[in-house]
Structures are given as C-alpha cells and as structure tokens.
Design a protein around this motif. Sequence first.
Motif, PDB file in Angstrom:
ATOM      1  N   UNK A 262      -9.344 -11.512   5.566  1.00 37.67           N
ATOM      2  CA  UNK A 262     -10.086 -10.443   6.219  1.00 37.67           C
ATOM      3  C   UNK A 262     -11.356 -10.049   5.471  1.00 37.67           C
ATOM      4  N   UNK A 263     -11.594 -10.534   4.229  1.00 37.29           N
ATOM      5  CA  UNK A 263     -12.787 -10.156   3.471  1.00 37.29           C
ATOM      6  C   UNK A 263     -13.150 -11.273   2.502  1.00 37.29           C
ATOM      7  N   UNK A 264     -14.337 -11.127   1.850  1.00 37.17           N
ATOM      8  CA  UNK A 264     -14.812 -12.100   0.854  1.00 37.17           C
ATOM      9  C   UNK A 264     -15.195 -11.328  -0.393  1.00 37.17           C
ATOM     10  N   UNK A 265     -14.718 -11.825  -1.559  1.00 38.99           N
ATOM     11  CA  UNK A 265     -14.991 -11.191  -2.844  1.00 38.99           C
ATOM     12  C   UNK A 265     -16.097 -11.963  -3.566  1.00 38.99           C
ATOM     13  N   UNK A 266     -17.099 -11.225  -4.111  1.00 37.16           N
ATOM     14  CA  UNK A 266     -18.202 -11.811  -4.879  1.00 37.16           C
ATOM     15  C   UNK A 266     -18.193 -11.190  -6.282  1.00 37.16           C
ATOM     16  N   UNK A 267     -18.246 -12.041  -7.285  1.00 34.36           N
ATOM     17  CA  UNK A 267     -18.475 -11.601  -8.669  1.00 34.36           C
ATOM     18  C   UNK A 267     -19.680 -12.400  -9.159  1.00 34.36           C
ATOM     19  N   UNK A 268     -20.883 -11.879  -9.020  1.00 37.45           N
ATOM     20  CA  UNK A 268     -22.101 -12.658  -9.311  1.00 37.45           C
ATOM     21  C   UNK A 268     -22.152 -13.166 -10.752  1.00 37.45           C
ATOM     22  N   UNK A 269     -21.702 -12.368 -11.721  1.00 37.35           N
ATOM     23  CA  UNK A 269     -21.792 -12.803 -13.122  1.00 37.35           C
ATOM     24  C   UNK A 269     -20.945 -14.038 -13.392  1.00 37.35           C
ATOM     25  N   UNK A 270     -19.812 -14.149 -12.703  1.00 35.59           N
ATOM     26  CA  UNK A 270     -18.894 -15.285 -12.920  1.00 35.59           C
ATOM     27  C   UNK A 270     -19.075 -16.368 -11.867  1.00 35.59           C
ATOM     28  N   UNK A 271     -20.041 -16.183 -10.948  1.00 35.96           N
ATOM     29  CA  UNK A 271     -20.290 -17.150  -9.873  1.00 35.96           C
ATOM     30  C   UNK A 271     -19.010 -17.387  -9.046  1.00 35.96           C
ATOM     31  N   UNK A 272     -18.338 -16.300  -8.692  1.00 35.52           N
ATOM     32  CA  UNK A 272     -17.101 -16.369  -7.922  1.00 35.52           C
ATOM     33  C   UNK A 272     -17.386 -15.919  -6.507  1.00 35.52           C
ATOM     34  N   UNK A 273     -17.003 -16.746  -5.532  1.00 34.28           N
ATOM     35  CA  UNK A 273     -17.054 -16.427  -4.100  1.00 34.28           C
ATOM     36  C   UNK A 273     -15.736 -16.915  -3.521  1.00 34.28           C
ATOM     37  N   UNK A 274     -14.820 -15.998  -3.172  1.00 35.50           N
ATOM     38  CA  UNK A 274     -13.481 -16.381  -2.771  1.00 35.50           C
ATOM     39  C   UNK A 274     -13.012 -15.463  -1.651  1.00 35.50           C
ATOM     40  N   UNK A 275     -12.322 -15.996  -0.652  1.00 38.27           N
ATOM     41  CA  UNK A 275     -11.814 -15.143   0.439  1.00 38.27           C
ATOM     42  C   UNK A 275     -10.641 -14.272  -0.018  1.00 38.27           C
ATOM     43  N   UNK A 340     -16.834  -7.356   4.251  1.00 44.08           N
ATOM     44  CA  UNK A 340     -15.950  -7.348   5.405  1.00 44.08           C
ATOM     45  C   UNK A 340     -16.754  -7.682   6.651  1.00 44.08           C
ATOM     46  N   UNK A 341     -16.108  -7.543   7.800  1.00 44.69           N
ATOM     47  CA  UNK A 341     -16.785  -7.903   9.042  1.00 44.69           C
ATOM     48  C   UNK A 341     -17.969  -6.984   9.348  1.00 44.69           C
ATOM     49  N   UNK A 342     -17.927  -5.725   8.874  1.00 46.12           N
ATOM     50  CA  UNK A 342     -18.973  -4.767   9.218  1.00 46.12           C
ATOM     51  C   UNK A 342     -19.845  -4.353   8.031  1.00 46.12           C
TER      52      UNK A 342
END
Length: 417
Positions: A262-275, A340-342
């Motif tokens: 239902x969402x996507x998590x970003x941690x820019x410092x660690x280059x993490x993009x994970x649902x 999230x979606x919105x």
Amino acid sequence: MRPEREGGGEAAELADAVRRLDDPLSDPLPGQHPSPWFRAAQEEPQAEPQRPEPEPEWYDPDGYATDWYGGAQRPATPAVPQTPAPAPAPDPAPAPIPAQAPAPAPAASPASAPEPAFLPVQDDETVALRTADTRRAAAPERPVVTGGRAERRKAAKRGGGRRRAGAPPAEDGTAADDRPLSRVEARRAAKAAKPGAGVIASRAIGEVFITFGVLMLLFVTYQLWWSNIRAHNLAGSARDHLEDDWANGKRKPGSFEPGQGFAILYIPKLDVVVPIAEGISKTKVLDKGMVGHYGKDSIPTAMPDAKTGNFALAGHRNTHGEPFRYINRLEPGDPIVVETQDKYYVYKMSSRLNQTSPSNTAVINPVPVGSGFTKAGRYITLTTCTPEFTSTYRMIVWGKMVEERPRSKGKPDALVE
C-alpha cells in the motif's frame, strides 16, 4: 760315377742341386711327399718360372679381401692362368742328395689354404672368467606358471617350496620371487587387501562430513547471494504493480489485507526504495524483500495518515533483499519518506536504540519508550535484527513527521535533492 765328376765333382753336384732348389729348408722329410717347389736332381729346368708379385697380408691368393677379424669378403677379379714352365731335360746320372741334410716340410701354400669362413658371434660370457655375479646374471629366468592348481604346485616345488613369510605378494597376483600364488596365499592376500571395520567407518564418516559441508556451502550461497537477487526481483515487481494501480485508480486509501502493498518507503541516504506491505509475515512479506507494517495480525500501530500515533515498520537486515542493513548509519535529521496513493509523508530521524530484546514491544508504542518523545505525535519506527547475520537482538530507529505533501504538488525536497 762318371770320371769327370770324381774329386771335386761331388761338391759341384751338391752346389748344383742346392741351386736348383727354391728353398733349401723346404726339402721333404724321409717318407713324405715332396713339396710343390721340390725338383728332382735329374730334372734340369731350362728356365725358372716367373713368380707373381707378393700380395699384401690382408689379401688371400684368390684375391678375396678379408678384415683382421674374419669379416665379410669381397670377390676379386679372376686370376689369369699362368702357362707352366716346360719340364727340364732329365739328367742321365743324377747325383743323390745327401741324407744328412734333410729339409723341413714346406709351409702350406697360400693358394692351397681353405677360404676363411664367417666366424660366429661368440657369447661374451664364454670369453672371460665368470664370477658369482655374472653367473647370477646369466641364470635363466624362472617361467611364470599361469595354469591350474597342479601346475602351481609343481612350480612351487621347483621354486623351493612355499613363499617366504617376509616377502609380500605383488600386485599382479604373483609372489615376490615371480611365481604364482597358491590358493591359500591368494586368500590371505585378498583378505589383507580388504579394508577393516575402522577404515570403513572412517570412510563413511568422512563422506557424511563432506556431504554436510557441501550442503552448508550451498545454503550459505543461497542465503547470502541468491535470496537477495530473488527478493529484489519480487520487491521491484510489487512496486511496479503498486504504481500502476495508483495510476489507474484501482487502489483506495483504507485498510489492507496481510501481504498487500500500500506504500513505498524511501531512505535517500541509504539509497533504499522498497514497497511497504501490510503485516510482518516472514514468508508473505519480509522474505519477499518488502518492509512490513505492524498491523492487526501482530501488534497494531497507526497508519501514516493518522493524526497521532506511531507508524512502525520491520525489515531484514541481512539476506532477502536486506533493506534495513545500514540503518545504523542514519544520523539525526536524515530524511525518511513514505509515499502513498495520495500523499508524501516526510520524517526526520531523531534517535536510535542500538540493541534491545526482541520482546521489548514498548519501542513501538504510540509514544515509544526510549525514543526521547514525551507526548503524542506522528512518529515512525524502524525495527531490524542485530548483530548482523543473527536475530538475537533488535535495533530501533525513530523519526518524527515534519511534512505532509500531496502527490499532486510533486515530490518533496528530500527526494528531489
């Protein structure tokens, strides 16, 4: 005797007879045949025959060349026959040759000598004295008997009885003295060649350890390498489907089923993009490389759009995509973004708990214990295992929401920078 030869005539006759002889030393002995060069006293040769030139020592009279050791011969050109000299007129009264001066028998003529034959090759062992060593070397080899039992027994008797106790059999089934083994010796050799119980047990244990080691190596390879590749593929596919659903309007805010993203998590410092998926199930969520939300199937926590509460997440630190492997590197103020979606929800990292018990659920309370927060607010909590490659303890990272931005306004500055 004739009158003109009396007195000094005997000496003249003797000198005349000696002159007629080719070689005084070749006169025949009494009772022997005369030499071919001998001529009777009454034979008066009119002219001496012409003798051929003497040949070299290594040529025979027939012209065959020979080496000094009786080697091959070379035929010479045929000799030209010589005309014999005419016989001398007989003397009417030959003087007798004195008996006191017999000449020895002449040597055999080279022309009458037999042709030299090829000499056979002589054995080296017969031309010199032989010692014990040479006799041992010249001894014939004992034949190897490969027949039946009777032949083996006969060969054993000829070989001096049974094999010595200290001489082990050879690998080809023969004794140390090159004779075939008897039945008893063959049985003993076969029994000695069989491995004992200890050897068999050690081999079995070794095979078990080798098999176990290979399986462990395969398991480690799967956990550290293949599980990450598989989890990244699954997480990437889930993210793509989630974004497509948002673009097509198929998802609506609200409650979600366990395992549903239902969402996507970003941690820019660690280059993490994970649902982010609902629930913390290991097989349905975490092992697929996604981050799980503590929901109603475990310990309920708030959603990002709640006015107050703690949005708590869990993820692997090692293997299966390891999205939280380096969260220990986060420092206060580092952004953590939830899409999230919105809307976009932007949090700032505030504190970290390096180690705590897995049963310490107070760290995900609405007001987390140990985070430094003292009143209700909009918080985020990240939990993972520690130390690395173990699950003995838990590491906790807290953050506080600082921005809520609709997606229609674009990405927040934390994702643009």
